[in-house]
Design an enzyme around this catalytic site. Structure first.
Site, PDB file in Angstrom:
ATOM      1  N   HIS A 128      -0.452  65.734  45.382  1.00 51.94           N
ATOM      2  CA  HIS A 128       0.839  65.868  44.707  1.00 51.94           C
ATOM      3  C   HIS A 128       0.655  65.599  43.217  1.00 51.94           C
ATOM      4  O   HIS A 128      -0.115  64.723  42.819  1.00 51.94           O
ATOM      5  CB  HIS A 128       1.927  64.981  45.320  1.00 51.94           C
ATOM      6  CG  HIS A 128       1.855  63.519  45.032  1.00 51.94           C
ATOM      7  ND1 HIS A 128       2.433  62.943  43.918  1.00 51.94           N
ATOM      8  CD2 HIS A 128       1.286  62.508  45.732  1.00 51.94           C
ATOM      9  CE1 HIS A 128       2.254  61.634  43.961  1.00 51.94           C
ATOM     10  NE2 HIS A 128       1.555  61.351  45.036  1.00 51.94           N
ATOM     11  N   ASP A 140      -1.467  57.490  40.801  1.00 53.69           N
ATOM     12  CA  ASP A 140      -0.558  58.094  41.790  1.00 53.69           C
ATOM     13  C   ASP A 140       0.291  59.178  41.158  1.00 53.69           C
ATOM     14  O   ASP A 140       1.395  58.922  40.675  1.00 53.69           O
ATOM     15  CB  ASP A 140       0.336  57.013  42.409  1.00 53.69           C
ATOM     16  CG  ASP A 140       1.274  57.580  43.464  1.00 53.69           C
ATOM     17  OD1 ASP A 140       2.309  56.937  43.726  1.00 53.69           O
ATOM     18  OD2 ASP A 140       0.981  58.661  43.992  1.00 53.69           O
ATOM     19  N   GLU A 174       6.613  65.008  45.822  1.00 47.64           N
ATOM     20  CA  GLU A 174       6.109  64.196  46.953  1.00 47.64           C
ATOM     21  C   GLU A 174       6.836  62.866  46.980  1.00 47.64           C
ATOM     22  O   GLU A 174       7.163  62.319  48.016  1.00 47.64           O
ATOM     23  CB  GLU A 174       4.599  63.974  46.818  1.00 47.64           C
ATOM     24  CG  GLU A 174       3.958  63.242  47.997  1.00 47.64           C
ATOM     25  CD  GLU A 174       3.989  61.731  47.878  1.00 47.64           C
ATOM     26  OE1 GLU A 174       4.273  61.227  46.770  1.00 47.64           O
ATOM     27  OE2 GLU A 174       3.766  61.038  48.876  1.00 47.64           O
ATOM     28  N   GLU A 175       7.108  62.334  45.817  1.00 45.49           N
ATOM     29  CA  GLU A 175       7.719  60.993  45.737  1.00 45.49           C
ATOM     30  C   GLU A 175       9.154  60.982  46.264  1.00 45.49           C
ATOM     31  O   GLU A 175       9.709  59.922  46.491  1.00 45.49           O
ATOM     32  CB  GLU A 175       7.674  60.485  44.287  1.00 45.49           C
ATOM     33  CG  GLU A 175       6.269  60.355  43.715  1.00 45.49           C
ATOM     34  CD  GLU A 175       5.449  59.208  44.300  1.00 45.49           C
ATOM     35  OE1 GLU A 175       5.908  58.564  45.263  1.00 45.49           O
ATOM     36  OE2 GLU A 175       4.337  58.967  43.810  1.00 45.49           O
ATOM     37  N   ASP A 203      -4.383  61.574  47.659  1.00 45.31           N
ATOM     38  CA  ASP A 203      -3.258  60.896  47.019  1.00 45.31           C
ATOM     39  C   ASP A 203      -3.685  59.452  46.751  1.00 45.31           C
ATOM     40  O   ASP A 203      -3.848  58.667  47.676  1.00 45.31           O
ATOM     41  CB  ASP A 203      -2.040  60.940  47.960  1.00 45.31           C
ATOM     42  CG  ASP A 203      -0.796  60.315  47.351  1.00 45.31           C
ATOM     43  OD1 ASP A 203       0.252  60.368  48.004  1.00 45.31           O
ATOM     44  OD2 ASP A 203      -0.882  59.765  46.226  1.00 45.31           O
ATOM     45  N   HIS A 290       3.511  52.660  41.396  1.00 43.48           N
ATOM     46  CA  HIS A 290       4.903  53.044  41.101  1.00 43.48           C
ATOM     47  C   HIS A 290       5.479  52.258  39.928  1.00 43.48           C
ATOM     48  O   HIS A 290       6.695  52.012  39.864  1.00 43.48           O
ATOM     49  CB  HIS A 290       5.792  52.907  42.341  1.00 43.48           C
ATOM     50  CG  HIS A 290       5.574  53.997  43.327  1.00 43.48           C
ATOM     51  ND1 HIS A 290       6.350  54.183  44.450  1.00 43.48           N
ATOM     52  CD2 HIS A 290       4.663  55.001  43.361  1.00 43.48           C
ATOM     53  CE1 HIS A 290       5.933  55.230  45.131  1.00 43.48           C
ATOM     54  NE2 HIS A 290       4.890  55.743  44.487  1.00 43.48           N
TER      55      HIS A 290
HETATM   56  N1  DTR Z   1       3.076  57.558  49.626  1.00 46.39           N
HETATM   57  C1  DTR Z   1       2.086  57.648  48.552  1.00 46.39           C
HETATM   58  C2  DTR Z   1       1.196  56.443  48.478  1.00 46.39           C
HETATM   59  C3  DTR Z   1       0.660  56.016  49.769  1.00 46.39           C
HETATM   60  C4  DTR Z   1       0.953  54.859  50.390  1.00 46.39           C
HETATM   61  N2  DTR Z   1       0.189  54.774  51.535  1.00 46.39           N
HETATM   62  C5  DTR Z   1      -0.563  55.882  51.632  1.00 46.39           C
HETATM   63  C6  DTR Z   1      -1.491  56.261  52.576  1.00 46.39           C
HETATM   64  C7  DTR Z   1      -2.135  57.501  52.415  1.00 46.39           C
HETATM   65  C8  DTR Z   1      -1.844  58.297  51.333  1.00 46.39           C
HETATM   66  C9  DTR Z   1      -0.886  57.915  50.365  1.00 46.39           C
HETATM   67  C10 DTR Z   1      -0.285  56.684  50.540  1.00 46.39           C
HETATM   68  C11 DTR Z   1       2.786  57.782  47.227  1.00 46.39           C
HETATM   69  O1  DTR Z   1       3.460  56.825  46.831  1.00 46.39           O
HETATM   70  O2  DTR Z   1       2.618  58.849  46.590  1.00 46.39           O
HETATM   71 ZN    ZN Z   2       3.732  57.350  44.868  1.00 43.87          ZN
HETATM   72 ZN    ZN Z   3       1.023  59.508  45.767  1.00 41.90          ZN
END
Ligand code: DTR
Ligand code: ZN
Ligand code: ZN
Length: 320
Positions: A128, A140, A174-175, A203, A290
């Site tokens: 993403h 991220d 994605e967020e 990611d 974040h």
């Molecule tokens: N959700 C993703 C970050 C994230 C948190 N745990 C995982 C495990 C595997 C991949 C990504 C993630 C984000 O904040 O973009």
């Molecule tokens: Zn994120």
């Molecule tokens: Zn991410």
């Protein structure tokens, strides 16, 4: 609705669940890969961490010039996509920009096809590209976006002609809940969905206090990544807390084999993990998760280097 804009063709694909989706391609047709020293070598090239960091510096500059972030619906996100697209167009990829709407704002996916390979066996690689609104999102997920961009450029430089068709993707929103990748998967016909032999997701792969986690969804993909790290003498752990938490989820839900790499977010590194991986126990893998401090300083060059090379290894291995 079709547009024809100076050698470019645009077409509308089936409306996604979110809204009508517009496609804009750069018009080059699938066919033989651009001329170059054709390479079918099984050995993947080294992915230059300096090149990956140069992409991250560009994404940082873009965020700084656009209100400090690259979030869905922002000028910083669209400028990030334009940067990646320009590199891929120049390298001979066929690029397509998909539009979608989410939370009242226009979002974009960038899909890049490497001409050639078996159209009925497609290996996809995705990350993403959007950040949260709190900051520039360099780990991220500039880290994944930059690493797969550099891998795609390495495919072009090598004139690699794999048996399978290679497709790279940079997802929007994605967020907000994997909106862009879900829009893409929902827009696929069942025939096109069944042609995807695997989806590799990246990611957060440069966390400053890194762990080395391998998605444990598909055994073949998991073993491919584990083999790479075994060769490096780096032990890995299965990625278990991310189920459904990134862009591999829509593909997995559609029955596509998925895998990927992760270097950790706001969870705390244990003593045992610090013993095998280095870094600091009792602290988060990424304390700027974040947050506004997720900048170019929020990266482990070692993790970014290792994971970038692991991506190339898996792309070459799984596309042969
Ligand atoms: N959700 C993703 C970050 C994230 C948190 N745990 C995982 C495990 C595997 C991949 C990504 C993630 C984000 O904040 O973009
Ligand atoms: Zn994120
Ligand atoms: Zn991410």
């Amino acid at each position: 609705m079709k547009f024809s804009v100076s050698g470019r063709a645009a077409a509308v694909c089936a409306a996604s669940t979110l809204s009508a989706v517009m496609l804009l391609t750069n018009g080059s047709t699938a066919g033989a890969a651009p001329a170059g020293a054709p390479s079918t070598a099984a050995a993947a090239p080294d992915i230059s961490v300096a090149n990956v960091k140069a992409h991250l510096a560009q994404l940082q500059s873009i965020a700084t010039a656009n209100g400090g972030n690259r979030a869905h619906g922002s000028t910083g996100y669209k400028a990030s996509l334009d940067y990646v697209k320009a590199k891929l167009d120049a390298a001979g990829f066929t690029t397509t920009v998909q539009q979608f709407t989410s939370s009242g704002r226009t979002g974009y996916n960038l899909v890049a096809d490497w001409p050639g390979g078996d159209a009925n066996r497609v290996l996809m690689v995705g990350s993403h590209l959007d950040s949260v609104s709190a900051g520039p999102g360099i780990n991220d997920n500039g880290s994944g976006s930059a690493a797969i961009l550099e891998t795609a450029l390495a495919v072009s430089r090598a004139g690699y002609q794999p048996a399978k068709h290679l497709r790279f993707a940079w997802w929007g929103a994605e967020e907000l809940g994997m909106v862009g990748s879900r829009s893409y998967v929902n827009g696929l016909s069942s025939a096109n969905r069944s042609k995807i032999s695997g989806y590799l997701n990246f990611d957060m792969i440069g966390s400053p206090n890194p762990g080395y986690f391998v998605y444990d969804d598909d055994p073949t993909i998991q073993n491919t990544f584990q083999d790479y790290f075994t060769g490096l003498g780096v032990s890995t752990e299965p990625e278990t807390e991310g189920d459904g938490r990134s862009d591999h989820a829509p593909f997995k839900n559609a029955g596509v084999p998925v895998g990927g790499l992760f270097s950790g977010a706001d969870y705390i590194k244990t003593t045992a993990q610090a013993t095998k991986w280095g870094g600091t126990s009792g602290r988060a893998f990424d304390a700027c998760y974040h947050s506004s401090c997720d900048k170019t300083t929020n990266i482990s060059d070692t993790a970014l280097d290792r994971n970038g090379d692991a991506i190339a290894y898996a792309v070459w291995k799984l596309s042969a």
